[in-house]
Design an enzyme around this catalytic site. Structure first.
Site, PDB file in Angstrom:
ATOM      1  N   LYS A  35      15.157  -1.793   5.721  1.00  0.00           N
ATOM      2  CA  LYS A  35      14.240  -0.969   6.522  1.00  0.00           C
ATOM      3  C   LYS A  35      14.850  -0.683   7.898  1.00  0.00           C
ATOM      4  CE  LYS A  35       9.383  -1.721   5.540  1.00  0.00           C
ATOM      5  NZ  LYS A  35       8.229  -2.529   5.917  1.00  0.00           N
ATOM      6  N   PHE A 147      -7.499   2.225  13.393  1.00  0.00           N
ATOM      7  CA  PHE A 147      -8.343   2.878  12.382  1.00  0.00           C
ATOM      8  C   PHE A 147      -7.569   4.043  11.771  1.00  0.00           C
ATOM      9  CE2 PHE A 147     -10.956   0.981  15.709  1.00  0.00           C
ATOM     10  CZ  PHE A 147     -11.776   0.155  14.975  1.00  0.00           C
ATOM     11  N   LEU A 148      -6.275   3.812  11.490  1.00  0.00           N
ATOM     12  CA  LEU A 148      -5.394   4.893  11.049  1.00  0.00           C
ATOM     13  C   LEU A 148      -5.507   5.112   9.547  1.00  0.00           C
ATOM     14  CD1 LEU A 148      -2.192   3.667  12.939  1.00  0.00           C
ATOM     15  CD2 LEU A 148      -3.910   5.283  13.778  1.00  0.00           C
ATOM     16  N   ASN A 203     -14.455  -0.691   7.801  1.00  0.00           N
ATOM     17  CA  ASN A 203     -13.907  -0.504   6.452  1.00  0.00           C
ATOM     18  C   ASN A 203     -14.929  -0.864   5.375  1.00  0.00           C
ATOM     19  OD1 ASN A 203     -11.511   0.531   7.262  1.00  0.00           O
ATOM     20  ND2 ASN A 203     -10.289  -1.302   6.905  1.00  0.00           N
ATOM     21  N   ALA A 247     -17.591  11.292  -4.863  1.00  0.00           N
ATOM     22  CA  ALA A 247     -17.652  10.374  -6.003  1.00  0.00           C
ATOM     23  C   ALA A 247     -16.351  10.468  -6.797  1.00  0.00           C
ATOM     24  CB  ALA A 247     -18.832  10.741  -6.888  1.00  0.00           C
ATOM     25  N   GLY A 248     -16.025   9.412  -7.504  1.00  0.00           N
ATOM     26  CA  GLY A 248     -14.797   9.444  -8.296  1.00  0.00           C
ATOM     27  C   GLY A 248     -14.477   8.104  -8.908  1.00  0.00           C
ATOM     28  N   CYS A 255      -5.958  -0.841   2.534  1.00  0.00           N
ATOM     29  CA  CYS A 255      -6.972  -1.386   3.446  1.00  0.00           C
ATOM     30  C   CYS A 255      -8.293  -1.744   2.772  1.00  0.00           C
ATOM     31  CB  CYS A 255      -7.240  -0.397   4.575  1.00  0.00           C
ATOM     32  SG  CYS A 255      -5.963  -0.426   5.817  1.00  0.00           S
ATOM     33  N   LYS A 258      -8.375  -4.653   0.118  1.00  0.00           N
ATOM     34  CA  LYS A 258      -7.961  -5.920   0.724  1.00  0.00           C
ATOM     35  C   LYS A 258      -8.988  -6.387   1.760  1.00  0.00           C
ATOM     36  CE  LYS A 258      -4.484  -5.618   3.858  1.00  0.00           C
ATOM     37  NZ  LYS A 258      -4.732  -6.240   5.152  1.00  0.00           N
TER      38      LYS A 258
HETATM   39  C1  UDX Z   1      -8.649   3.675   5.429  1.00  0.00           C
HETATM   40  C2  UDX Z   1      -9.566   3.982   6.618  1.00  0.00           C
HETATM   41  O1  UDX Z   1     -10.046   5.329   6.500  1.00  0.00           O
HETATM   42  C3  UDX Z   1      -8.832   3.758   7.918  1.00  0.00           C
HETATM   43  O2  UDX Z   1      -9.708   3.991   9.008  1.00  0.00           O
HETATM   44  C4  UDX Z   1      -8.330   2.310   7.952  1.00  0.00           C
HETATM   45  O3  UDX Z   1      -7.677   1.993   9.132  1.00  0.00           O
HETATM   46  C5  UDX Z   1      -7.418   2.063   6.753  1.00  0.00           C
HETATM   47  O4  UDX Z   1      -8.142   2.354   5.545  1.00  0.00           O
HETATM   48  P1  UDX Z   1      -6.730   4.909   4.067  1.00  0.00           P
HETATM   49  O5  UDX Z   1      -6.654   3.681   3.228  1.00  0.00           O
HETATM   50  O6  UDX Z   1      -5.472   5.538   4.550  1.00  0.00           O
HETATM   51  O7  UDX Z   1      -7.603   4.631   5.388  1.00  0.00           O
HETATM   52  O8  UDX Z   1      -7.476   6.007   3.198  1.00  0.00           O
HETATM   53  P2  UDX Z   1      -8.844   6.812   3.185  1.00  0.00           P
HETATM   54  O9  UDX Z   1      -8.533   8.238   3.419  1.00  0.00           O
HETATM   55  O10 UDX Z   1      -9.872   6.203   4.030  1.00  0.00           O
HETATM   56  O11 UDX Z   1      -9.248   6.639   1.636  1.00  0.00           O
HETATM   57  C6  UDX Z   1      -9.337   5.351   1.035  1.00  0.00           C
HETATM   58  C7  UDX Z   1      -9.674   5.456  -0.428  1.00  0.00           C
HETATM   59  O12 UDX Z   1     -11.014   5.887  -0.614  1.00  0.00           O
HETATM   60  C8  UDX Z   1      -8.809   6.433  -1.226  1.00  0.00           C
HETATM   61  O13 UDX Z   1      -8.476   5.842  -2.473  1.00  0.00           O
HETATM   62  C9  UDX Z   1      -9.710   7.640  -1.425  1.00  0.00           C
HETATM   63  O14 UDX Z   1      -9.403   8.350  -2.603  1.00  0.00           O
HETATM   64  C10 UDX Z   1     -11.063   6.958  -1.536  1.00  0.00           C
HETATM   65  N1  UDX Z   1     -12.184   7.840  -1.144  1.00  0.00           N
HETATM   66  C11 UDX Z   1     -12.299   8.286   0.137  1.00  0.00           C
HETATM   67  C12 UDX Z   1     -13.169   8.167  -2.085  1.00  0.00           C
HETATM   68  O15 UDX Z   1     -13.101   7.741  -3.254  1.00  0.00           O
HETATM   69  N2  UDX Z   1     -14.241   8.950  -1.691  1.00  0.00           N
HETATM   70  C13 UDX Z   1     -14.363   9.415  -0.428  1.00  0.00           C
HETATM   71  O16 UDX Z   1     -15.343  10.104  -0.156  1.00  0.00           O
HETATM   72  C14 UDX Z   1     -13.363   9.073   0.519  1.00  0.00           C
END
Ligand code: UDX
Length: 429
Positions: A35, A147-148, A203, A247-248, A255, A258
């Site tokens: 890395k 909160f990224l 989260n 929905a899905g 994140c 875990k």
């Molecule tokens: C998330 C949080 O949004 C972020 O603030 C935190 O710091 C890290 O975790 P991330 O894991 O990058 O970010 O993805 P995110 O866009 O939040 O989606 C997470 C999961 O939820 C994905 O698998 C996505 O497909 C799913 N999701 C999201 C849904 O199934 N339905 C939704 O409406 C939104």
């Protein structure tokens, strides 16, 4: 300011690049030699929008340098810890990388500095860590969660809707404000444990919203309602909001799975049974199983059936497959003796070692679906949504099934092309 960022994963690298871009002098510490070699050569080891540009700008200006060890003497204003906190097998948080980083700082620190904990640690951890490693050192411990979102992390860094500063005394607040001087966001100053709890509660809430809408989608199927209309009607109420109501097949990534498990365990460990969170986790675990049962019904059995999984990344615009529902679905279908192929524009290399044996992999959707009697859309990549579905159908085999696991495709259009379409909670066309 002088900043040392320990760990150059998603969070550490984004933090380091953004802080350098904001004019701070940043040293990134990364112990993985492969890395580190990539970073030094200006090539980001993660797929993240704008990160390559920020990395090369930082290296070119000299604002950003990398090293495999902590500089000695430290000579810094801030040490930011952004190492991984993976799940142990029981769901608890593995704090070993954090402990190692703090022990190293503690061993060499001599001048006052602010230690910012960016890695997510369960509520109550920071206070203990501060006591254990820095009780007699000139170090002020601050919990400052991130909160990224992956894929939008650089944008989220600058456009964050809050900066949380968790500290036991107010001395480091001015330094943190200076560090984030170019970010316009409300600052919440609180104690360490409350700051840690904000991150996990955020989260857990978002994950609960997703599990809730997945339950409503399953209910829609049971009563003959349509989730698209239901969500539209729900989301227009500003108290509910329309975000995180898609929905899905459930949430994946590094994140939500875990952190929900860790918070559940941490609550239990502190004598509290967080039943709502347990249900959120359970619903999410079941959602891929619901999808597999649906495929089973639609195909009249799974054994020997050719099924194409569209999407391996846990969401679009990332090559990250950690806890991706696609992996769960592949394993469930494999167990039922289906014959599998899978397609993803960028995540195949990451997914390969985690998939069951014999899954045929392709980046080409037409090749992946050739001869398949069913496809299941797991990741709503634009290239899948915008594919030539008429061409795709020509290559597929009877009974031409689409299980749209993200409700991202147009049911009427696909039914018109001769597919048997089903979404998650969508009323049959
Ligand atoms: C998330 C949080 O949004 C972020 O603030 C935190 O710091 C890290 O975790 P991330 O894991 O990058 O970010 O993805 P995110 O866009 O939040 O989606 C997470 C999961 O939820 C994905 O698998 C996505 O497909 C799913 N999701 C999201 C849904 O199934 N339905 C939704 O409406 C939104």
């Amino acid at each position: 300011m002088r900043v040392i960022v320990i760990g150059a994963g998603y969070v550490g690298l984004v933090a380091g690049c953004c802080l350098a871009n904001s004019g701070h002098r940043v040293t990134g510490v990364e112990s993985d030699p492969a890395k580190l070699a990539r970073l030094v050569s200006g090539s980001a080891p993660i797929k993240e929008k704008d990160i390559d540009r920020l990395l090369s700008d930082g290296l070119a200006s000299g604002q950003l340098i990398f090293s495999d060890t902590l500089p000695q003497p430290l000579a810094t204003d801030v040490v930011m810890v952004a190492v991984g906190t993976p799940s142990l097998t029981d769901g608890a948080t593995d704090l070993s990388y954090i402990q190692q980083a703090l022990a190293e700082v503690s061993a060499v620190v001599s001048e006052p500095l602010v230690l910012i904990m960016k890695s997510s640690v369960p509520p109550g951890t920071g206070r203990r860590l501060a006591q254990r490693y820095f009780a007699d050192k000139p170090v002020t411990y601050v919990a400052n969660p991130e909160f990224l979102r992956e894929g939008q992390a650089v944008n989220d860094w600058y456009q964050t809707n809050r900066i949380v500063i968790g500290t036991e005394d107010s001395t480091p607040v001015a330094a943190i404000r200076e560090l984030y001087a170019d970010i316009a966001a409300p600052v919440i100053t609180t104690d360490i444990t409350s700051a840690e709890t904000i991150k996990y509660a955020a989260n857990a809430f978002l994950a609960t919203k997703i599990s809730f809408v997945n339950e409503i989608a399953n209910l829609c199927e049971a009563v003959g309602a349509d989730i698209d209309y239901v969500v539209e009607g729900l989301g227009l109420d500003p108290r509910i909001g329309k975000d995180f109501l898609r929905a899905g097949l459930g949430y994946g990534g590094s994140c939500f799975p875990k952190d929900t498990r860790a918070l559940n365990l941490s609550a239990l460990n502190n004598g509290y049974d967080f039943r709502l969170l347990k249900s959120t986790i359970e619903v999410n675990t079941k959602q891929p199983i619901v999808a597999v049962h649906k495929l089973d019904d639609m195909l009249g059995g799974l054994e020997g059936k050719e099924i194409a999984i569209l999407g391996l990344a846990f969401k679009p615009e990332t090559d990250d497959v950690r806890e991706s529902p696609a992996l769960a679905i592949a394993r469930l279908l494999y167990e039922r003796d289906a014959r599998l192929r899978a397609c993803d524009p960028v995540a195949i290399d990451n997914a390969r070692p985690l998939l069951p044996a014999g899954v045929r992999l392709s980046t080409d959707i037409y090749e992946a679906t050739q001869g398949a009697s069913a496809v299941v859309l797991v990741t709503e990549w634009p290239e899948f949504i915008n594919a030539d579905w008429a061409r795709l159908r020509e290559g597929m085999a009877d009974p031409y099934i689409i299980l749209d696991g993200r409700n991202a495709l147009a049911p009427e259009r696909l039914s018109g092309l001769g597919f048997h379409y089903s979404g998650i909670g969508r009323r049959p066309a």
